[in-house]
Motif scaffolding. Structure first.
Motif, PDB file in Angstrom:
ATOM      1  N   PRO A 328       7.234  25.004  75.237  1.00  0.00           N
ATOM      2  CA  PRO A 328       8.222  24.096  75.020  1.00  0.00           C
ATOM      3  C   PRO A 328       8.280  22.973  73.536  1.00  0.00           C
ATOM      4  N   ILE A 329       9.095  22.885  73.099  1.00  0.00           N
ATOM      5  CA  ILE A 329       9.270  21.759  71.992  1.00  0.00           C
ATOM      6  C   ILE A 329       8.140  19.805  72.169  1.00  0.00           C
ATOM      7  N   CYS A 330       8.495  19.707  73.355  1.00  0.00           N
ATOM      8  CA  CYS A 330       8.129  18.427  73.376  1.00  0.00           C
ATOM      9  C   CYS A 330       6.657  17.903  74.413  1.00  0.00           C
ATOM     10  N   THR A 331       5.951  17.220  74.098  1.00  0.00           N
ATOM     11  CA  THR A 331       4.710  17.049  74.886  1.00  0.00           C
ATOM     12  C   THR A 331       5.155  15.704  74.927  1.00  0.00           C
ATOM     13  N   CYS A 332       6.013  14.915  75.174  1.00  0.00           N
ATOM     14  CA  CYS A 332       5.836  13.296  74.635  1.00  0.00           C
ATOM     15  C   CYS A 332       5.808  13.015  75.684  1.00  0.00           C
ATOM     16  N   SER A 333       5.306  13.403  77.107  1.00  0.00           N
ATOM     17  CA  SER A 333       5.228  12.520  78.301  1.00  0.00           C
ATOM     18  C   SER A 333       4.393  12.502  78.673  1.00  0.00           C
ATOM     19  N   ALA A 334       3.486  13.645  78.183  1.00  0.00           N
ATOM     20  CA  ALA A 334       1.452  13.639  78.448  1.00  0.00           C
ATOM     21  C   ALA A 334       1.214  12.621  77.369  1.00  0.00           C
ATOM     22  N   LEU A 335       1.794  12.797  75.496  1.00  0.00           N
ATOM     23  CA  LEU A 335       0.628  11.809  75.244  1.00  0.00           C
ATOM     24  C   LEU A 335       0.943  10.289  75.549  1.00  0.00           C
ATOM     25  N   ARG A 336       2.695  10.399  76.199  1.00  0.00           N
ATOM     26  CA  ARG A 336       3.207   8.859  76.435  1.00  0.00           C
ATOM     27  C   ARG A 336       2.162   8.073  77.541  1.00  0.00           C
ATOM     28  N   ASP A 337       1.541   9.548  78.187  1.00  0.00           N
ATOM     29  CA  ASP A 337       0.777   9.143  79.974  1.00  0.00           C
ATOM     30  C   ASP A 337      -0.426   9.322  79.537  1.00  0.00           C
ATOM     31  N   GLY A 338      -0.513   9.243  78.364  1.00  0.00           N
ATOM     32  CA  GLY A 338      -2.299   9.540  77.894  1.00  0.00           C
ATOM     33  C   GLY A 338      -3.010   8.824  77.659  1.00  0.00           C
ATOM     34  N   ASP A 339      -4.662   8.886  77.082  1.00  0.00           N
ATOM     35  CA  ASP A 339      -5.204   7.667  76.491  1.00  0.00           C
ATOM     36  C   ASP A 339      -4.507   7.129  75.676  1.00  0.00           C
ATOM     37  N   ASN A 340      -4.087   7.029  75.364  1.00  0.00           N
ATOM     38  CA  ASN A 340      -3.130   6.553  73.584  1.00  0.00           C
ATOM     39  C   ASN A 340      -2.113   6.496  73.628  1.00  0.00           C
ATOM     40  N   GLY A 341      -1.755   6.346  75.041  1.00  0.00           N
ATOM     41  CA  GLY A 341      -0.102   6.527  75.444  1.00  0.00           C
ATOM     42  C   GLY A 341       0.543   5.542  74.072  1.00  0.00           C
ATOM     43  N   GLN A 342       0.275   4.171  74.559  1.00  0.00           N
ATOM     44  CA  GLN A 342       0.882   2.566  73.594  1.00  0.00           C
ATOM     45  C   GLN A 342       1.244   3.722  72.058  1.00  0.00           C
ATOM     46  N   LEU A 343       0.006   3.864  71.663  1.00  0.00           N
ATOM     47  CA  LEU A 343       0.227   3.991  70.037  1.00  0.00           C
ATOM     48  C   LEU A 343       1.087   5.044  70.125  1.00  0.00           C
ATOM     49  N   TRP A 344       1.229   6.170  70.886  1.00  0.00           N
ATOM     50  CA  TRP A 344       2.278   7.417  70.940  1.00  0.00           C
ATOM     51  C   TRP A 344       3.629   6.499  70.534  1.00  0.00           C
ATOM     52  N   GLN A 345       3.643   5.487  71.302  1.00  0.00           N
ATOM     53  CA  GLN A 345       5.226   4.705  72.103  1.00  0.00           C
ATOM     54  C   GLN A 345       5.200   3.964  70.268  1.00  0.00           C
ATOM     55  N   LEU A 346       4.546   3.763  70.157  1.00  0.00           N
ATOM     56  CA  LEU A 346       5.113   3.202  68.861  1.00  0.00           C
ATOM     57  C   LEU A 346       5.485   3.961  67.647  1.00  0.00           C
ATOM     58  N   PHE A 347       5.333   5.207  67.690  1.00  0.00           N
ATOM     59  CA  PHE A 347       5.488   6.657  66.934  1.00  0.00           C
ATOM     60  C   PHE A 347       6.418   7.087  67.167  1.00  0.00           C
ATOM     61  N   MET A 348       6.581   7.327  68.318  1.00  0.00           N
ATOM     62  CA  MET A 348       7.722   8.161  69.236  1.00  0.00           C
ATOM     63  C   MET A 348       8.821   7.412  70.006  1.00  0.00           C
ATOM     64  N   PRO A 349       9.767   6.767  69.902  1.00  0.00           N
ATOM     65  CA  PRO A 349      10.939   6.200  70.950  1.00  0.00           C
ATOM     66  C   PRO A 349      11.134   7.217  72.194  1.00  0.00           C
ATOM     67  N   LYS A 350      10.997   6.835  72.776  1.00  0.00           N
ATOM     68  CA  LYS A 350      11.918   7.608  74.100  1.00  0.00           C
ATOM     69  C   LYS A 350      12.728   8.360  73.719  1.00  0.00           C
ATOM     70  N   THR A 351      13.863   7.766  73.500  1.00  0.00           N
ATOM     71  CA  THR A 351      15.010   7.309  72.771  1.00  0.00           C
ATOM     72  C   THR A 351      15.496   8.377  72.198  1.00  0.00           C
ATOM     73  N   VAL A 352      14.294   8.689  71.164  1.00  0.00           N
ATOM     74  CA  VAL A 352      14.500   9.980  70.121  1.00  0.00           C
ATOM     75  C   VAL A 352      13.737  11.490  70.781  1.00  0.00           C
ATOM     76  N   CYS A 353      13.152  11.034  71.406  1.00  0.00           N
ATOM     77  CA  CYS A 353      12.256  11.855  72.916  1.00  0.00           C
ATOM     78  C   CYS A 353      13.398  12.414  73.061  1.00  0.00           C
ATOM     79  N   ASP A 354      14.137  11.839  73.969  1.00  0.00           N
ATOM     80  CA  ASP A 354      14.840  12.357  74.914  1.00  0.00           C
ATOM     81  C   ASP A 354      16.058  13.457  74.188  1.00  0.00           C
ATOM     82  N   ARG A 355      16.444  12.715  73.066  1.00  0.00           N
ATOM     83  CA  ARG A 355      18.140  12.822  72.294  1.00  0.00           C
ATOM     84  C   ARG A 355      16.736  14.695  71.858  1.00  0.00           C
ATOM     85  N   MET A 356      16.081  14.751  71.276  1.00  0.00           N
ATOM     86  CA  MET A 356      15.585  15.930  70.161  1.00  0.00           C
ATOM     87  C   MET A 356      15.534  16.943  72.027  1.00  0.00           C
ATOM     88  N   ARG A 357      14.812  16.948  72.999  1.00  0.00           N
ATOM     89  CA  ARG A 357      14.299  17.962  74.145  1.00  0.00           C
ATOM     90  C   ARG A 357      16.410  18.445  74.533  1.00  0.00           C
TER      91      ARG A 357
END
Length: 357
Positions: A328-357
């Motif tokens: 898998p190239i994308c682990t954004c779901s796990a990162l977004r739901d993890g302990d630092n999920g709010q921080l990951w949302q600043l780095f990686m908008p969901k729209t970018v993740c969705d399009r990359m997959r």
């Protein structure tokens, strides 16, 4: 029922739109997913509760709207081929046209993604809006001297449009002075127009110059993000420049911190290759040792280059092996739901993740 989080753009939509095509799409190259795509420009560069609605409204009325008009006027004065430099100089000689452009750079330095991330680091979690707003105000005040210097407007050739990173402003106090260039700040206004505050020029003096640059040279600054704090995980470009930008951005970021972070996440979720896991772990450990050696800043330049080459080669080989296994190239779901999920949302908008997959 209370209101939900208020989404705000830390880069003005009117600025991002300068990179969009007639279908309102911008190109995005992601150094985490190692891919590119096009997305609607309105879906990018946003965060929740950066500042109060009242302050947002004030920025919109007092800074962003006048600056958008000033950029429109500057581009119009340059003409369709962006060659009418004397006309552009005349336009910017009027204080009501130059001032808003400088304030636009001040705003994007102040309201940077760096502000909520620094608050996250300071507070070990996302701070409330008041704390982040206070930091934004402090950054705004510290950039008041942008008006104390003259300005150079650089027009780039048609064949070398510039990308836009998550930190659009190069600020001397953040980056440290560069001996070769006496800049105070620098920010792209469009893919082919850059504004720079130059300490050697008196206030309100304007120069409009054309510069032919090495392809990709200007991508190093936005790729680095805010030094010592975070790199840019993705870059905006014009859709027509997406292929060339992807090649250059991925090449320049190969073997860097973001690439190794992404590889580590993929390795952790690839448990069907036990024989290769041990080798991947050895490479990852070697990378940590190499990175620690580089951070001592006590190595000869030739030794540093050799270390960078090994980090890049190890990352490239690991990337190819993981791709061959369809990891898998994308682990954004796990990162977004993890302990630092709010921080990951600043780095990686969901729209970018969705399009990359």
């Amino acid at each position: 029922m209370g209101k939900g989080p208020q989404k705000q753009h830390y880069i003005s939509r009117s600025l991002i739109k300068r990179w969009a095509d007639e279908n309102h799409q911008v190109g995005v190259v992601c150094t985490y997913h190692r891919r590119s795509a096009t997305v609607h420009y309105r879906t990018l560069h946003s965060a929740c509760d950066l500042s109060s609605p009242e302050l947002e409204d004030a920025w919109d009325a007092d800074i962003e709207n006048p600056a958008a008009l000033a950029v429109d006027g500057l581009v119009h004065s340059l003409g369709t081929q962006l060659t009418e430099r004397e006309a552009a100089h005349g336009f910017l000689s009027e204080p009501e046209n130059l001032g808003p452009l400088i304030d636009l750079a001040r705003l994007h330095y102040a309201r940077s993604l760096a502000a909520p991330i620094q608050q996250f680091v300071n507070s070990q979690g996302l701070a409330d809006g008041a704390e982040t707003e206070a930091m934004i105000q402090q950054r705004w005040d510290s950039a008041q001297d942008y008006h104390d210097h003259g300005v150079v407007i650089t027009v780039f050739p048609a064949g070398s449009p510039q990308p836009l990173g998550a930190v659009p402003v190069f600020d001397t106090t953040t980056w440290g002075r560069r001996e070769s260039v006496d800049l105070r700040f620098m920010m792209p206004l469009t893919p082919r127009v850059m504004i720079s505050g130059v300490a050697g020029l008196p206030p309100r003096q304007v120069e409009v110059v054309a510069e032919d640059i090495e392809p990709g040279r200007m991508q190093l600054m936005p790729l680095a993000g805010e030094p010592g704090l975070f790199p840019t995980l993705w870059m905006i470009c014009q859709p027509s420049a997406l292929e060339a930008t992807e090649q250059d951005v991925l090449r320049r970021s190969e073997g860097g911190g973001t690439h190794w972070f992404a590889l580590g996440e993929r390795i952790a979720r690839c448990d069907d290759a036990p024989d290769q896991q041990a080798e991947w772990e050895r490479r990852s450990e070697r990378r940590k040792l190499n990175q620690a050696a580089l951070e001592t800043r006590a190595l000869r330049e030739s030794v540093q280059r050799g270390i960078y080459d090994r980090m890049r080669d190890d990352a490239r080989e690991t990337q190819h092996e993981l791709d061959a296994l369809d990891a898998p190239i994308c682990t954004c779901s796990a990162l977004r739901d993890g302990d630092n999920g709010q921080l990951w949302q600043l780095f990686m908008p969901k729209t970018v993740c969705d399009r990359m997959r």
